[in-house]
Write a protein that holds these residues in place. Structure first.
Motif, mmCIF file in Angstrom:
data_model
loop_
_atom_site.group_PDB
_atom_site.id
_atom_site.type_symbol
_atom_site.label_atom_id
_atom_site.label_comp_id
_atom_site.label_asym_id
_atom_site.label_seq_id
_atom_site.Cartn_x
_atom_site.Cartn_y
_atom_site.Cartn_z
ATOM 1 N N THR A 216 0.826 -1.204 0.000
ATOM 2 C CA THR A 216 0.000 0.000 0.000
ATOM 3 C C THR A 216 0.864 1.259 0.000
ATOM 4 O OG1 THR A 216 -1.731 -1.198 1.183
ATOM 5 C CG2 THR A 216 -1.859 1.195 1.215
ATOM 6 N N TRP B 26 4.025 1.500 -1.091
ATOM 7 C CA TRP B 26 4.771 1.558 -2.348
ATOM 8 C C TRP B 26 3.885 2.002 -3.497
ATOM 9 C CZ3 TRP B 26 4.295 -1.986 -6.593
ATOM 10 C CH2 TRP B 26 5.262 -1.809 -7.585
ATOM 11 N N TYR B 27 2.621 1.538 -3.498
ATOM 12 C CA TYR B 27 1.695 1.778 -4.598
ATOM 13 C C TYR B 27 0.607 2.739 -4.110
ATOM 14 C CZ TYR B 27 -0.452 0.234 -9.012
ATOM 15 O OH TYR B 27 -0.957 0.149 -10.287
ATOM 16 N N GLY C 39 -2.808 3.580 -5.811
ATOM 17 C CA GLY C 39 -3.718 2.512 -6.203
ATOM 18 C C GLY C 39 -4.875 2.326 -5.245
ATOM 19 N N GLU D 165 -6.785 -2.365 -7.502
ATOM 20 C CA GLU D 165 -5.478 -2.357 -8.152
ATOM 21 C C GLU D 165 -4.434 -3.067 -7.301
ATOM 22 O OE1 GLU D 165 -5.015 1.617 -10.775
ATOM 23 O OE2 GLU D 165 -5.530 1.953 -8.666
ATOM 24 N N LEU D 166 -4.475 -2.842 -5.994
ATOM 25 C CA LEU D 166 -3.527 -3.492 -5.094
ATOM 26 C C LEU D 166 -3.739 -5.004 -5.070
ATOM 27 C CD1 LEU D 166 -3.598 -0.883 -2.206
ATOM 28 C CD2 LEU D 166 -1.740 -1.268 -3.831
ATOM 29 N N VAL E 177 -2.111 -6.453 -8.093
ATOM 30 C CA VAL E 177 -0.658 -6.571 -7.923
ATOM 31 C C VAL E 177 -0.337 -7.834 -7.124
ATOM 32 C CG1 VAL E 177 1.390 -5.536 -6.861
ATOM 33 C CG2 VAL E 177 -0.213 -4.103 -8.150
#
Length: 168
Positions: free
Chosen positions: A36, A38-39, A42, A46-47, A50
Motif C-alpha cells: 500500500t 509503495w503503490y 492505487g 489495483e492493489l 498486484v
C-alpha cells in the motif's frame, strides 16, 4: 483478509483431496502495508491485482520446480484466492515482493473464494517463461522479457464449484 496462494493444477488436485490448502506455513500474497505504501495511488482493486500478479509469478516458479523434479504438469499458472482471518497472516518486509505474506495455518476448502488459471491459449508463453527462468534469474534481459511475456496473459476466474472441471 483476501490472500492469493500460488499453485499448480496437480497441487490443486492435492488441495481437493486433502480438503485444505496446506500444510502450513504457507507463502501467499496480499495487500500488505508495504504494498500500500509503495503503490500509494492505487485503490484496493489495483492493489489486489498486484498481489494476484505476484502470486502468478510464484506459480510460474512452482511449475519450474515441478518440472525439475520430473512432475508432468500443464504449463498453466494457478492462483487460489482465499479469505483467511487476519491473525493467521504475517506480512513480510521483502522489498522485491511487497505483497508476500506467511500463513500460520492451512486453509480449509471452505475458505477458498476463487481460482485463477491461465487460459490454454497462454500455454506457449508460459512454457517459454518456465524455460527462461534460470537465465532470467542470472540477469539475462532477453530471458526476463520472455518471463514477463507470460504476465501479458490475464488469468481466467473460476468459481470454487468449477475446481473439479479444472483438475479433471
Amino acid at each position: 483478509m483476501r490472500v492469493y496462494l500460488p499453485c499448480t493444477l496437480p497441487a490443486l488436485a492435492r488441495v481437493v483431496a486433502a480438503r485444505e490448502f496446506g500444510p502450513a506455513p504457507l507463502t501467499g500474497y496480499a495487500v500488505t502495508p508495504a504494498l500500500t505504501e509503495w503503490y500509494a495511488s492505487g485503490d484496493t482493486e489495483e492493489l489486489e491485482y498486484v498481489a494476484l500478479t505476484e502470486a502468478a509469478r510464484a506459480s510460474l516458479r512452482m511449475l519450474a520446480a515441478d518440472r525439475a523434479d520430473g512432475v508432468k504438469v500443464a504449463a498453466r499458472r494457478v492462483v487460489v484466492a482465499a479469505d483467511v482471518p487476519d491473525e493467521d497472516v504475517t506480512a513480510g518486509v521483502d522489498l522485491r515482493e511487497r505483497a508476500r505474506v506467511r500463513l500460520a495455518r492451512a486453509v480449509p476448502m471452505e475458505k477458498l473464494a476463487a481460482v485463477h488459471v491461465d487460459d490454454p491459449s497462454a500455454v506457449e508463453d508460459v512454457e517459454a517463461a518456465v524455460a527462461a527462468l534460470p537465465a532470467a534469474d542470472d540477469g539475462d534481459g532477453d530471458a526476463r522479457f520472455t518471463v514477463d511475456g507470460a504476465e501479458a496473459h490475464e488469468l481466467m476466474w473460476y468459481a470454487t464449484q468449477e475446481i473439479p472441471d479444472l483438475i479433471g
